[in-house]
Design a protein around this motif. Structure first.
Motif, short mmCIF file in Angstrom:
data_model
loop_
_atom_site.label_atom_id
_atom_site.label_comp_id
_atom_site.label_asym_id
_atom_site.label_seq_id
_atom_site.Cartn_x
_atom_site.Cartn_y
_atom_site.Cartn_z
N ARG A 264 7.48 -3.16 8.08
CA ARG A 264 8.55 -4.49 7.56
C ARG A 264 9.20 -5.30 9.35
O ARG A 264 9.40 -6.59 8.75
N PHE A 265 9.80 -4.54 9.50
CA PHE A 265 10.98 -5.06 10.62
C PHE A 265 10.42 -5.70 11.38
O PHE A 265 11.04 -6.36 12.31
N ALA A 266 9.20 -5.19 12.23
CA ALA A 266 8.43 -5.46 12.83
C ALA A 266 7.50 -6.29 12.79
O ALA A 266 6.66 -7.07 13.64
N GLY A 267 7.42 -7.24 11.25
CA GLY A 267 7.29 -8.42 10.96
C GLY A 267 5.55 -8.11 10.80
O GLY A 267 4.41 -9.09 10.68
N LEU A 268 5.33 -6.45 10.47
CA LEU A 268 4.08 -6.72 9.85
C LEU A 268 3.74 -5.69 8.58
O LEU A 268 2.30 -5.84 8.52
N GLY A 269 4.58 -5.71 7.96
CA GLY A 269 4.43 -5.61 6.71
C GLY A 269 4.80 -6.20 5.35
O GLY A 269 4.28 -5.80 4.72
N LYS B 88 -8.72 12.20 4.38
CA LYS B 88 -9.94 10.92 4.14
C LYS B 88 -8.59 10.00 3.43
O LYS B 88 -8.15 10.17 2.46
N THR B 89 -8.89 9.01 3.94
CA THR B 89 -8.44 7.54 3.43
C THR B 89 -8.88 7.31 2.34
O THR B 89 -10.17 6.24 2.24
N ASP B 90 -8.84 7.88 1.51
CA ASP B 90 -8.86 7.59 -0.35
C ASP B 90 -7.59 7.69 -0.96
O ASP B 90 -6.62 7.80 -1.44
N ALA C 17 -6.09 3.05 5.77
CA ALA C 17 -6.17 3.66 6.99
C ALA C 17 -4.85 3.67 7.95
O ALA C 17 -4.55 4.73 8.60
N VAL C 18 -4.45 2.71 8.72
CA VAL C 18 -3.24 2.59 9.62
C VAL C 18 -2.26 2.97 9.28
O VAL C 18 -0.80 3.83 9.25
N VAL C 19 -1.89 3.11 7.74
CA VAL C 19 -0.42 3.19 6.66
C VAL C 19 -0.70 4.73 7.29
O VAL C 19 -0.09 5.85 6.99
N LEU C 20 -1.58 5.44 6.56
CA LEU C 20 -2.02 6.95 6.27
C LEU C 20 -2.20 7.35 7.53
O LEU C 20 -1.21 8.71 7.37
N HIS C 21 -2.73 6.81 8.48
CA HIS C 21 -2.86 7.41 10.14
C HIS C 21 -0.85 7.19 10.57
O HIS C 21 0.15 8.88 11.04
N GLU C 22 -0.53 6.50 10.01
CA GLU C 22 0.75 6.57 10.93
C GLU C 22 1.95 7.81 10.02
O GLU C 22 2.43 8.39 10.16
N CYS D 197 8.20 9.65 4.27
CA CYS D 197 7.82 9.60 5.43
C CYS D 197 6.93 7.80 5.00
O CYS D 197 6.82 7.36 6.18
N LEU D 198 6.52 7.64 3.77
CA LEU D 198 5.81 7.12 4.17
C LEU D 198 6.62 5.65 3.97
O LEU D 198 6.26 4.10 4.85
N GLN D 199 8.02 5.43 3.73
CA GLN D 199 8.91 5.09 3.05
C GLN D 199 9.25 4.60 4.87
O GLN D 199 9.72 3.45 5.43
N LYS D 200 9.79 5.67 5.29
CA LYS D 200 9.65 5.43 6.82
C LYS D 200 8.90 4.17 8.22
O LYS D 200 9.25 3.06 8.44
N VAL D 201 8.04 4.44 7.36
CA VAL D 201 6.61 4.00 7.98
C VAL D 201 6.68 2.34 7.54
O VAL D 201 6.36 1.48 8.35
N LEU D 202 6.49 2.05 5.87
CA LEU D 202 6.70 0.74 5.89
C LEU D 202 7.62 0.16 6.07
O LEU D 202 7.47 -1.52 6.31
N ILE D 203 9.13 0.60 6.09
CA ILE D 203 10.80 -0.21 6.74
C ILE D 203 9.85 -0.61 7.86
O ILE D 203 10.42 -1.99 8.53
N ARG D 204 9.69 0.04 8.42
CA ARG D 204 9.14 -0.35 10.60
C ARG D 204 8.32 -1.02 10.79
O ARG D 204 8.74 -2.11 11.43
#
Length: 119
Positions: free
Chosen positions: A114-119, A43-45, A20-25, A105-112
């Protein structure tokens, strides 16, 4: 919907849209990059990717026909190379391009994350 992208290049990334968080971001990133607040949060599915692709494709199709400069600007803001755009259009047209935009855009979210130590 067009299934090539979802089965080949983006399978691993696509699964992260089940969170859900990744989808929203990712939706927030799409809204920002496309300068389009009307991108709905699906919807998150397992169908989230296809719903996002359809939404992006609808906007891109309208811009391609009526606002070519906005179409080009969206591609640039999402950060797809000319080669990626040409490949997408040759392989599957607008559905393929829209899918690549969602994945970028998903990749941008995941990279962000990762570098914030959350991923």
């Amino acid at each position: 919907m067009h299934g090539e992208l979802s089965k080949s290049q983006g399978e691993g990334l696509r699964k992260r849209l089940d969170e859900a968080v990744v989808l929203h971001e990712t939706v927030l990133q799409l809204r920002k990059d496309l300068n389009e607040e009307e991108i709905p949060l699906p919807k998150t599915d397992a169908e989230a990717f296809e719903r996002l692709r359809a939404s992006v494709m609808a906007h891109m199709g309208a811009w391609e026909r009526g606002e070519p400069s906005r179409f080009s600007r969206a591609i640039n803001r999402v950060d797809l190379t000319e080669r990626q755009v040409n490949e997408a259009m040759a392989q599957g047209g607008l559905p393929e391009l829209a899918g690549r935009m969602v994945l970028r855009c998903l990749q941008k979210v995941l990279i962000r994350k990762r570098f914030a130590g959350l991923g």
